[in-house]
Design an enzyme around this catalytic site. Structure first.
Site, PDB file in Angstrom:
ATOM      1  CD1 TRP A 143       2.166 -19.152  21.174  1.00 59.77           C
ATOM      2  CD2 TRP A 143       0.692 -18.617  22.776  1.00 59.77           C
ATOM      3  NE1 TRP A 143       2.278 -20.084  22.170  1.00 59.77           N
ATOM      4  CE2 TRP A 143       1.387 -19.784  23.169  1.00 59.77           C
ATOM      5  CE3 TRP A 143      -0.274 -18.094  23.628  1.00 59.77           C
ATOM      6  CZ2 TRP A 143       1.123 -20.434  24.377  1.00 59.77           C
ATOM      7  CZ3 TRP A 143      -0.538 -18.744  24.830  1.00 59.77           C
ATOM      8  CH2 TRP A 143       0.159 -19.907  25.195  1.00 59.77           C
TER       9      TRP A 143
ATOM     10  CG  HIS B 264       7.611 -10.040  14.796  1.00 61.09           C
ATOM     11  ND1 HIS B 264       6.997 -10.122  13.577  1.00 61.09           N
ATOM     12  CD2 HIS B 264       7.947 -11.293  15.138  1.00 61.09           C
ATOM     13  CE1 HIS B 264       6.962 -11.393  13.192  1.00 61.09           C
ATOM     14  NE2 HIS B 264       7.536 -12.127  14.134  1.00 61.09           N
TER      15      HIS B 264
ATOM     16  N   GLY C  85       6.317 -17.821   8.322  1.00 62.97           N
ATOM     17  CA  GLY C  85       4.991 -18.311   7.941  1.00 62.97           C
ATOM     18  C   GLY C  85       4.926 -18.859   6.526  1.00 62.97           C
TER      19      GLY C  85
ATOM     20  N   GLY D  41       6.777 -19.352  15.591  1.00 58.36           N
ATOM     21  CA  GLY D  41       5.414 -18.868  15.426  1.00 58.36           C
ATOM     22  C   GLY D  41       4.439 -20.035  15.390  1.00 58.36           C
ATOM     23  N   GLY D  42       4.030 -20.430  14.194  1.00 54.11           N
ATOM     24  CA  GLY D  42       2.988 -21.451  14.008  1.00 54.11           C
ATOM     25  C   GLY D  42       3.187 -22.711  14.845  1.00 54.11           C
TER      26      GLY D  42
HETATM   27  P1  13P Z   1       6.606 -18.946  11.907  1.00 48.44           P
HETATM   28  O1  13P Z   1       7.330 -19.910  12.826  1.00 48.44           O
HETATM   29  O2  13P Z   1       5.135 -19.184  11.876  1.00 48.44           O
HETATM   30  O3  13P Z   1       7.255 -18.894  10.555  1.00 48.44           O
HETATM   31  O4  13P Z   1       6.769 -17.486  12.547  1.00 48.44           O
HETATM   32  C1  13P Z   1       8.024 -17.041  12.919  1.00 48.44           C
HETATM   33  C2  13P Z   1       7.892 -15.772  13.676  1.00 48.44           C
HETATM   34  O5  13P Z   1       7.574 -14.742  13.106  1.00 48.44           O
HETATM   35  C3  13P Z   1       8.129 -15.805  15.126  1.00 48.44           C
HETATM   36  O6  13P Z   1       8.219 -14.518  15.648  1.00 48.44           O
END
Ligand code: 13P
Length: 256
Positions: free
Chosen positions: A10, A96, A173, A234-235
């Site tokens: 998140w 990360h 992202g 992520g998103g």
């Molecule tokens: P997104 O799915 O938003 O591209 O992010 C990936 C991420 O960095 C998960 O750790």
């Protein structure tokens, strides 16, 4: 066969209350959670205790997004492995790319974080991934192998339960996911590195997740690749519906 694993990172989103609402909604979805897929969520620190009390001992793992590399002491603003454990955290994301880039974290720090986690019986989810510049220069494998060198401090065996995540920096992202073939190539290379560290059995057992713009739309194609054992999302993990759609796409046998 490796069990598929889908984790929601998140990042800096959701208050403790919002996090609790997410979990309550997740546990009350019609049809229940997919049985043959493990799920994990990584809320921000302030929400961990509350979410930990809600997920309890279930198939949804509670992850933290980071940990500090010291056991305790004068480290203002930092959080230790033992503190995370007390909140119910069983796994922690380490390395990360956002922390490597913006918080200047290097392999030497990441090794120490993994050591602290091992002492607290917490599983590391170790992230690696090349930048666009490295991919374009053809140095992806070299970049990954430098990042994987953080694990060389564990020559005897992989840290307990170790999970890897391949997250190309250019895909995070951006809405521009790696293609399934591209990701699978890297996953195979990472599995080979694991084999060279700890042998064939460890390589067959380790789960390697893909992360970087995973959505309900592209997840199924990624999961068609044998070497992609799940996703670090992520998103799309911020809403129960999209997180669950990705988790369902990860099932190995999809009922008609
Ligand atoms: P997104 O799915 O938003 O591209 O992010 C990936 C991420 O960095 C998960 O750790």
């Amino acid at each position: 066969m490796r069990r598929r694993y889908v984790v929601g990172n998140w990042k800096m989103n959701k208050t403790p209350y919002e996090a609790q609402l997410f979990v309550e909604e997740l546990f009350s979805v019609e049809g229940g959670l997919p049985e043959d897929v493990e799920l994990g969520i990584a809320p921000p620190y302030p929400a961990l205790d509350r979410v930990g009390a809600t997920v309890g001992p279930s198939l949804v793992h509670l992850l933290a997004q980071d940990v500090y590399q010291e056991v305790s002491g004068p480290h203002t603003g930092e959080v230790s492995a033992e503190m995370l454990k007390a909140c119910g955290v069983t796994q922690v994301i380490v390395g990360h790319s956002e922390r490597r880039r913006y918080r200047n974290e290097h392999e030497i720090d990441l090794t120490r974080k993994i050591e602290r986690l091992a002492e607290a019986y917490i599983t590391p989810l170790y992230c690696v991934g090349e930048t666009l510049g490295e991919r374009e220069a053809g140095t992806t494998e070299r970049a990954l192998s430098k990042q994987m060198s953080a694990l060389e401090a564990f020559p005897e065996a992989a840290p307990r339960g170790l999970v890897l995540a391949y997250e190309p920096v250019w895909a995070i992202g951006t809405g521009r996911s790696a293609t399934p073939a591209m990701a699978a190539d890297v996953h195979r290379a990472l599995r080979e590195m694991v084999r060279s560290f700890w042998g064939k059995e460890a390589a067959e057992k380790i789960r390697i997740l893909y992360g970087g713009s995973v959505t309900p739309e592209n997840a199924a194609a990624l999961f068609e690749e044998e070497d992609i054992d799940g996703a670090l999302v992520g998103g799309a993990s911020l809403k129960v519906a999209s997180f669950l759609a990705i988790a369902r796409a990860a099932r190995r046998t999809v009922p008609d």
